[in-house]
Design an enzyme around this catalytic site. Structure first.
Site, PDB file in Angstrom:
ATOM      1  N   PRO A 159       0.842  -1.213   0.000  1.00 21.19           N
ATOM      2  CA  PRO A 159       0.000   0.000   0.000  1.00 21.19           C
ATOM      3  C   PRO A 159       0.868   1.250   0.000  1.00 21.19           C
ATOM      4  O   PRO A 159       1.575   1.526   0.962  1.00 21.19           O
ATOM      5  CB  PRO A 159      -0.789  -0.124   1.305  1.00 21.19           C
ATOM      6  CG  PRO A 159       0.095  -0.937   2.207  1.00 21.19           C
ATOM      7  CD  PRO A 159       0.869  -1.871   1.315  1.00 21.19           C
ATOM      8  N   ASP A 349       5.847   3.418   1.622  1.00 21.31           N
ATOM      9  CA  ASP A 349       5.009   2.340   2.153  1.00 21.31           C
ATOM     10  C   ASP A 349       4.173   2.920   3.291  1.00 21.31           C
ATOM     11  O   ASP A 349       4.705   3.280   4.341  1.00 21.31           O
ATOM     12  CB  ASP A 349       5.897   1.197   2.656  1.00 21.31           C
ATOM     13  CG  ASP A 349       5.094  -0.047   3.024  1.00 21.31           C
ATOM     14  OD1 ASP A 349       3.909   0.099   3.388  1.00 21.31           O
ATOM     15  OD2 ASP A 349       5.648  -1.156   2.963  1.00 21.31           O
ATOM     16  N   HIS A 350       2.850   2.990   3.057  1.00 17.21           N
ATOM     17  CA  HIS A 350       1.988   3.680   4.015  1.00 17.21           C
ATOM     18  C   HIS A 350       1.830   2.907   5.324  1.00 17.21           C
ATOM     19  O   HIS A 350       1.291   3.436   6.301  1.00 17.21           O
ATOM     20  CB  HIS A 350       0.604   3.909   3.397  1.00 17.21           C
ATOM     21  CG  HIS A 350       0.007   5.235   3.755  1.00 17.21           C
ATOM     22  ND1 HIS A 350       0.239   5.852   4.954  1.00 17.21           N
ATOM     23  CD2 HIS A 350      -0.814   6.071   3.071  1.00 17.21           C
ATOM     24  CE1 HIS A 350      -0.424   6.996   5.005  1.00 17.21           C
ATOM     25  NE2 HIS A 350      -1.058   7.151   3.871  1.00 17.21           N
ATOM     26  N   ARG A 351       2.297   1.680   5.383  1.00 15.54           N
ATOM     27  CA  ARG A 351       2.207   0.925   6.632  1.00 15.54           C
ATOM     28  C   ARG A 351       3.219   1.400   7.668  1.00 15.54           C
ATOM     29  O   ARG A 351       2.984   1.253   8.874  1.00 15.54           O
ATOM     30  CB  ARG A 351       2.419  -0.573   6.350  1.00 15.54           C
ATOM     31  CG  ARG A 351       1.320  -1.204   5.512  1.00 15.54           C
ATOM     32  CD  ARG A 351       1.680  -2.605   5.056  1.00 15.54           C
ATOM     33  NE  ARG A 351       2.822  -2.604   4.138  1.00 15.54           N
ATOM     34  CZ  ARG A 351       3.224  -3.671   3.458  1.00 15.54           C
ATOM     35  NH1 ARG A 351       2.591  -4.831   3.605  1.00 15.54           N
ATOM     36  NH2 ARG A 351       4.264  -3.600   2.640  1.00 15.54           N
TER      37      ARG A 351
END
Length: 525
Positions: A159, A349-351
């Site tokens: 994501p 990486d949006h995590r």
């Protein structure tokens, strides 16, 4: 393709390596592996330990396990022109309805039975299926294209989001010109825009390390990985013998521990070995963040895909005037103070990285490229440039209602160099000092770096009536602030002063071979 190729973080173990371990560079290792199977001496010996335990993609493994070694070698040597290479299936029908399934059995190399083909029927290649004009061509992906397709599928599991920031580039351009002018007169070499942008990324990451992370699952638990050091992956475009081009992404290891000269040396070493085909497996290890430069082909900015094992990738767009001003005359752009810009993107990486952090990181890079945090001062000091860099400032507007014309201010600056220029001459061979004098700084005369592209009357410098302020300063520094200090304005005779000035204030030209020999003989005598 460019952004995707940069995004994969490589992780070479050297023991039981597979295509997946090399990420976006797996296509290159696949090609070397095929050469190694046919003739190991055709591959650099440094790669032998890796290739001995290397496994290609699952397609190639299945094909090799079910075919004799002689058949594998023949397929590799053939190049796929008449028979499929390992891991590919030759199409057996020409009609779209009968196109081979991507899930066809891969446990045997025996071709499926076909109906008898009439003698006058056109023959088809095992790779391309395109006989009639109304039929589609089908070409199995191989090498780099196959790896990129697989990486694209894997990238869908990450994501991502992207932050974008546009940076005025005039100060970057001007200070690079000063840097390269000094290098040309001293040790040689050049500093590129990518060098400076990459160095700004490293310095910003040292201050703001939250961008130098990645996501991983450890023992089935979501985790954030914080590397001990910064590994900067650098995109290197490499031409191939067949005229096509490929993209390699080696990494500068422990970049946070290097000074600017060491960074330049590491960068140029990777580029040279990539061009010469001398990169080793270790060079593809350890990239924690990557820098891609789509601006080299005119792209304003890019949003690359991010692969597993890496937290972010930075894209540098084209160095160009904003589109709405690209049709304006150069004189208009200079008069209005319109700067070229460069757009940086951070795909993350949006995590493990949030949008606010990504935006703050680009802000810190912006600050450095526009002169903040003593960025250019430190670069100048590392390169032993003997005066301070050009400084960022807002443009100063002068109208015609009683204000002092800027041409008069330029004449004051020129006279200051003639009187005080020797005070900034680099004449001490034993100690480096970054010299400055208030009378010789453009800011002291009501000028800014926005004026560097504007033309002014020279008063005879270089034998020209008018020049850009940048060129005027270049001649004055070459004349009075290099390795010889010259002081002559105290001479009372105007004719003698003019005679000296005419011979001193000329653009620098490197002496030819004969002139250098004469200088050498004069020094000996």
């Amino acid at each position: 393709m460019r952004g995707l190729a940069l995004a994969e973080r490589t992780n070479v173990t050297g023991n039981g390596d597979s295509a997946e371990d090399f990420g976006a560079n797996a296509w290159l290792v696949d090609e070397m592996y095929k050469q190694y199977l046919v003739d190991k001496n055709s591959v650099d010996k440094a790669w032998w330990p890796v290739l001995e335990n290397y496994s290609t993609s699952s397609d190639a493994q299945a094909a090799q396990s079910s075919s004799p070694p002689a058949a594998q070698a023949a397929a590799q040597i053939s190049g796929g022109s008449e028979m499929p290479a390992a891991g590919t299936i030759a199409p057996t029908s020409t009609s779209p309805e009968a196109a081979p399934s991507q899930h066809a059995s891969r446990t045997t190399n025996a071709a499926p039975r076909q109906a008898p083909i009439p003698a006058d029927a056109p023959r088809k290649s095992a790779v391309n299926v395109a006989a009639a004009p109304d039929e589609d061509a089908v070409t199995p992906l191989r090498g780099m294209s196959k790896t990129l397709a697989k990486n694209m599928d894997e990238s869908l599991t990450v994501p991502v989001a992207t932050s974008v920031r546009t940076i005025p580039a005039n100060l970057l351009i001007d200070n690079r010109l000063v840097i390269n002018s000094n290098l040309r007169r001293s040790r040689g070499g050049k500093v590129s825009f990518t060098h400076l942008i990459g160095w700004a990324l490293i310095q910003a990451l040292k201050e703001f390390p939250s961008q130098n992370v990645s996501y991983a699952e450890v023992d089935g638990k979501p985790s954030i990985v914080v590397p001990a050091h910064i590994g900067l992956g650098i995109a290197i475009d490499v031409p191939k013998p067949d005229g096509s081009r490929s993209l390699l992404v080696p990494a500068i290891k422990r970049a946070d521990t290097l000074d600017f000269n060491e960074f330049l040396a590491a960068y140029e070493d990777l580029v040279k070995r990539a061009r010469d085909g001398k990169l080793t497996a270790a060079d593809f290890q350890g990239a924690t963040i990557s820098l891609t430069n789509p601006g080299g082909i005119g792209t304003v900015h890019s949003v690359p895909r991010l692969m597993r094992g890496q937290g972010s990738i930075i894209g540098a767009g084209a160095l160009e005037y904003p589109a709405e001003f690209q049709g304006a005359a150069p004189e208009t752009l200079n008069r209005l103070g319109i700067s070229k810009t460069i757009t940086l993107t951070s795909t993350y990486d949006h995590r493990v990285i949030q949008g606010a952090g990504s935006g703050e990181f680009l802000k810190k890079v912006h600050e450095r490229l526009t002169g903040g945090h003593k960025f250019y001062e430190d670069v100048f000091a590392a390169l032993r440039i003997p005066y301070k860099p050009i400084q960022w400032a807002a443009d100063i507007h002068v109208d015609s209602t009683g204000q002092v014309d800027k041409s008069a201010r330029v004449q004051e600056l020129i006279n200051a160099f003639r009187v005080r220029g020797h005070l900034m001459a680099d004449i001490d061979p034993l100690e480096y000092v970054q010299r400055t004098h208030p009378d010789l700084e453009i800011e002291s005369h009501g000028l800014t770096f926005w004026d560097l592209d504007r033309e002014f009357v020279t008063g005879g410098i270089g034998g020209q009536r008018s020049m850009k302020l940048r060129d005027i300063l270049g001649v004055l520094r070459d004349s009075y602030c290099r390795k010889i200090g010259i002081e002559y304005m105290h001479i009372q005779d105007p004719g003698q002063r003019a005679w000296l000035r005419e011979r001193l204030e000329v653009p620098y030209a490197k002496p030819d071979h004969d002139a250098q020999l004469r200088i050498r003989e004069a020094q000996r005598g």
